[in-house]
Write an enzyme that holds these catalytic residues in place. Sequence first.
Site, PDB file in Angstrom:
ATOM      1  N   GLY A  12       0.782  -1.241   0.000  1.00 54.41           N
ATOM      2  CA  GLY A  12       0.000   0.000   0.000  1.00 54.41           C
ATOM      3  C   GLY A  12       0.806   1.280   0.000  1.00 54.41           C
ATOM      4  N   SER A  18       2.136   8.243   1.881  1.00 58.51           N
ATOM      5  CA  SER A  18       1.309   7.076   2.236  1.00 58.51           C
ATOM      6  C   SER A  18       1.517   6.680   3.695  1.00 58.51           C
ATOM      7  CB  SER A  18       1.685   5.872   1.361  1.00 58.51           C
ATOM      8  OG  SER A  18       1.397   6.126   0.021  1.00 58.51           O
ATOM      9  N   ILE A  19       0.426   6.271   4.337  1.00 60.15           N
ATOM     10  CA  ILE A  19       0.530   5.766   5.709  1.00 60.15           C
ATOM     11  C   ILE A  19       1.446   4.539   5.742  1.00 60.15           C
ATOM     12  CG2 ILE A  19      -0.798   4.690   7.566  1.00 60.15           C
ATOM     13  CD1 ILE A  19      -3.109   6.600   6.875  1.00 60.15           C
ATOM     14  N   ASP A  63      -1.821  -6.254  -7.749  1.00 59.12           N
ATOM     15  CA  ASP A  63      -3.132  -5.616  -7.779  1.00 59.12           C
ATOM     16  C   ASP A  63      -4.054  -6.543  -6.987  1.00 59.12           C
ATOM     17  OD1 ASP A  63      -5.768  -4.969  -8.375  1.00 59.12           O
ATOM     18  OD2 ASP A  63      -5.300  -4.319 -10.416  1.00 59.12           O
ATOM     19  N   ALA A  94     -12.302   3.365  -3.480  1.00 62.03           N
ATOM     20  CA  ALA A  94     -13.715   3.438  -3.869  1.00 62.03           C
ATOM     21  C   ALA A  94     -13.794   4.397  -5.045  1.00 62.03           C
ATOM     22  CB  ALA A  94     -14.573   3.941  -2.723  1.00 62.03           C
ATOM     23  N   TYR A 155     -17.902   9.979   3.195  1.00 62.01           N
ATOM     24  CA  TYR A 155     -17.115   8.733   3.292  1.00 62.01           C
ATOM     25  C   TYR A 155     -17.912   7.546   2.729  1.00 62.01           C
ATOM     26  CZ  TYR A 155     -13.166   6.055   5.084  1.00 62.01           C
ATOM     27  OH  TYR A 155     -12.046   5.266   5.189  1.00 62.01           O
ATOM     28  N   LYS A 162     -15.124  -0.242   5.391  1.00 57.21           N
ATOM     29  CA  LYS A 162     -14.248  -0.257   6.577  1.00 57.21           C
ATOM     30  C   LYS A 162     -14.904  -1.035   7.728  1.00 57.21           C
ATOM     31  CE  LYS A 162     -10.615   2.156   5.247  1.00 57.21           C
ATOM     32  NZ  LYS A 162      -9.402   1.427   4.835  1.00 57.21           N
ATOM     33  N   VAL A 191      -5.272  11.907   7.475  1.00 57.70           N
ATOM     34  CA  VAL A 191      -3.904  12.223   7.055  1.00 57.70           C
ATOM     35  C   VAL A 191      -3.971  12.604   5.581  1.00 57.70           C
ATOM     36  CG1 VAL A 191      -1.599  11.257   6.679  1.00 57.70           C
ATOM     37  CG2 VAL A 191      -2.919  10.524   8.673  1.00 57.70           C
ATOM     38  N   THR A 193      -3.254  12.265   2.305  1.00 58.87           N
ATOM     39  CA  THR A 193      -2.640  11.332   1.351  1.00 58.87           C
ATOM     40  C   THR A 193      -3.436  11.352   0.048  1.00 58.87           C
ATOM     41  OG1 THR A 193      -4.047   9.516   2.055  1.00 58.87           O
ATOM     42  CG2 THR A 193      -1.957   9.775   3.235  1.00 58.87           C
ATOM     43  N   ALA A 195      -5.166   8.889  -1.272  1.00 53.97           N
ATOM     44  CA  ALA A 195      -6.484   8.277  -1.084  1.00 53.97           C
ATOM     45  C   ALA A 195      -7.422   9.270  -0.383  1.00 53.97           C
ATOM     46  CB  ALA A 195      -6.357   6.994  -0.270  1.00 53.97           C
TER      47      ALA A 195
HETATM   48  P1  NAD Z   1      -2.519   6.085  -0.260  1.00 52.63           P
HETATM   49  O1  NAD Z   1      -3.222   6.541  -1.479  1.00 52.63           O
HETATM   50  O2  NAD Z   1      -1.136   6.542  -0.055  1.00 52.63           O
HETATM   51  O3  NAD Z   1      -2.559   4.498  -0.144  1.00 52.63           O
HETATM   52  C1  NAD Z   1      -3.614   3.710  -0.680  1.00 52.63           C
HETATM   53  C2  NAD Z   1      -2.952   2.545  -1.353  1.00 52.63           C
HETATM   54  O4  NAD Z   1      -3.932   1.626  -1.840  1.00 52.63           O
HETATM   55  C3  NAD Z   1      -2.118   2.978  -2.574  1.00 52.63           C
HETATM   56  O5  NAD Z   1      -0.785   2.529  -2.426  1.00 52.63           O
HETATM   57  C4  NAD Z   1      -2.783   2.282  -3.747  1.00 52.63           C
HETATM   58  O6  NAD Z   1      -1.861   1.878  -4.734  1.00 52.63           O
HETATM   59  C5  NAD Z   1      -3.387   1.063  -3.016  1.00 52.63           C
HETATM   60  N1  NAD Z   1      -4.407   0.417  -3.834  1.00 52.63           N
HETATM   61  C6  NAD Z   1      -5.601   0.887  -4.250  1.00 52.63           C
HETATM   62  N2  NAD Z   1      -6.194  -0.023  -5.050  1.00 52.63           N
HETATM   63  C7  NAD Z   1      -5.359  -1.103  -5.112  1.00 52.63           C
HETATM   64  C8  NAD Z   1      -5.393  -2.341  -5.793  1.00 52.63           C
HETATM   65  N3  NAD Z   1      -6.428  -2.697  -6.581  1.00 52.63           N
HETATM   66  N4  NAD Z   1      -4.354  -3.197  -5.636  1.00 52.63           N
HETATM   67  C9  NAD Z   1      -3.302  -2.863  -4.853  1.00 52.63           C
HETATM   68  N5  NAD Z   1      -3.201  -1.700  -4.190  1.00 52.63           N
HETATM   69  C10 NAD Z   1      -4.227  -0.831  -4.323  1.00 52.63           C
HETATM   70  O7  NAD Z   1      -3.454   6.557   0.949  1.00 52.63           O
HETATM   71  P2  NAD Z   1      -3.399   6.218   2.516  1.00 52.63           P
HETATM   72  O8  NAD Z   1      -4.222   7.261   3.150  1.00 52.63           O
HETATM   73  O9  NAD Z   1      -2.010   5.991   2.957  1.00 52.63           O
HETATM   74  O10 NAD Z   1      -4.249   4.879   2.592  1.00 52.63           O
HETATM   75  C11 NAD Z   1      -3.766   3.709   3.228  1.00 52.63           C
HETATM   76  C12 NAD Z   1      -4.843   3.097   4.100  1.00 52.63           C
HETATM   77  O11 NAD Z   1      -5.086   3.957   5.211  1.00 52.63           O
HETATM   78  C13 NAD Z   1      -6.189   2.910   3.404  1.00 52.63           C
HETATM   79  O12 NAD Z   1      -6.764   1.702   3.855  1.00 52.63           O
HETATM   80  C14 NAD Z   1      -6.989   4.091   3.921  1.00 52.63           C
HETATM   81  O13 NAD Z   1      -8.379   3.869   3.870  1.00 52.63           O
HETATM   82  C15 NAD Z   1      -6.479   4.103   5.346  1.00 52.63           C
HETATM   83  N6  NAD Z   1      -6.763   5.327   6.093  1.00 52.63           N
HETATM   84  C16 NAD Z   1      -6.405   6.541   5.597  1.00 52.63           C
HETATM   85  C17 NAD Z   1      -6.674   7.677   6.326  1.00 52.63           C
HETATM   86  C18 NAD Z   1      -6.304   9.031   5.785  1.00 52.63           C
HETATM   87  O14 NAD Z   1      -6.849  10.031   6.270  1.00 52.63           O
HETATM   88  N7  NAD Z   1      -5.388   9.119   4.839  1.00 52.63           N
HETATM   89  C19 NAD Z   1      -7.318   7.587   7.572  1.00 52.63           C
HETATM   90  C20 NAD Z   1      -7.650   6.334   8.057  1.00 52.63           C
HETATM   91  C21 NAD Z   1      -7.372   5.210   7.311  1.00 52.63           C
END
Ligand code: NAD
Length: 255
Positions: A12, A18-19, A63, A94, A155, A162, A191, A193, A195
């Site tokens: 991810g 990215s987180i 993927d 989504a 959301y 989730k 955060v 990012t 996404a």
């Molecule tokens: P991000 O966009 O950096 O990471 C999302 C990742 O999902 C990306 O690396 C993307 O390539 C991957 N992804 C999406 N579809 C995919 C697929 N079909 N196959 C493989 N990889 C796929 O954003 P993020 O915020 O770091 O998100 C990481 C997680 O943290 C997610 O589950 C997100 O819901 C969760 N999250 C984010 C926040 C926030 O505010 N950013 C808060 C709570 C939870």
Amino acid sequence: MIMQGKQGLICGVANKRSIAHAIAKSLHREGAELAFTYQGDAVKKNVQEIADDLGSDLLFKCDVTKDDDIKKLFHDLKHYMHHIDFVVHSVAFADKEDLKKDFHRTSRHGFTLAHDISAYSLIAIANEAYPLMHLHGGAILTLSYYGAEKVIPGYNVMGVAKASLEASVRYLAADLGHRQVRVNAISAGPVNTLAARGISGFTKILDIIPEKAPLRRNVEVDEVGDAGLFLCSPWATGITGETLYVDCGYHVIGM
Ligand code: NAD
């Protein structure tokens, strides 16, 4: 160096925001050896640079909508790492359209896609990962958000996915616990990012937290990174099936 001698997989990372990158940095700082997945060519270069920075040359395309990719990932990973101690699943998606319109207008396709990528993929990954955790058990970690349990405007279907993810954490924890494989989630505060920017009203959420959260600020991504390190580490061997809030306390506030 609590993670000295430990190795695992990070799924991810898209870029440095990215987180998953923050969690990888914390794990690396404490001595873990890492392998990375990337979704496709669009992010390969970013992930390669991040892997380089963190001393890794193990990079696998995956993927998560494709069973063959997931199977091949673990088949190939086994070649380099005979066992793994942890997997970080930080993947969600989504359709933007479903995050813009009213929730009751969510399409069947949009619902299925969000659940497939954001929830089912944890189950598919856990199913391939646990056999590689045969030595001393291991840790599987995923990322959730407060929208799983409360309505967060915009959301939408991601909140429902989730909720499914958090329930999957509990069922996986119950299934795999007898092998000392722990499964947990972090419910992270917002955060900025890639996404997150897909969620309409995200900036508004960032503005509300410092007014209402007990710590009166938004969470830093590195704080999520360190909490991820904790849950993957031997410090957390008694914790499974848990969703840990790393949100500056926002979830305890009633209004
Ligand atoms: P991000 O966009 O950096 O990471 C999302 C990742 O999902 C990306 O690396 C993307 O390539 C991957 N992804 C999406 N579809 C995919 C697929 N079909 N196959 C493989 N990889 C796929 O954003 P993020 O915020 O770091 O998100 C990481 C997680 O943290 C997610 O589950 C997100 O819901 C969760 N999250 C984010 C926040 C926030 O505010 N950013 C808060 C709570 C939870």
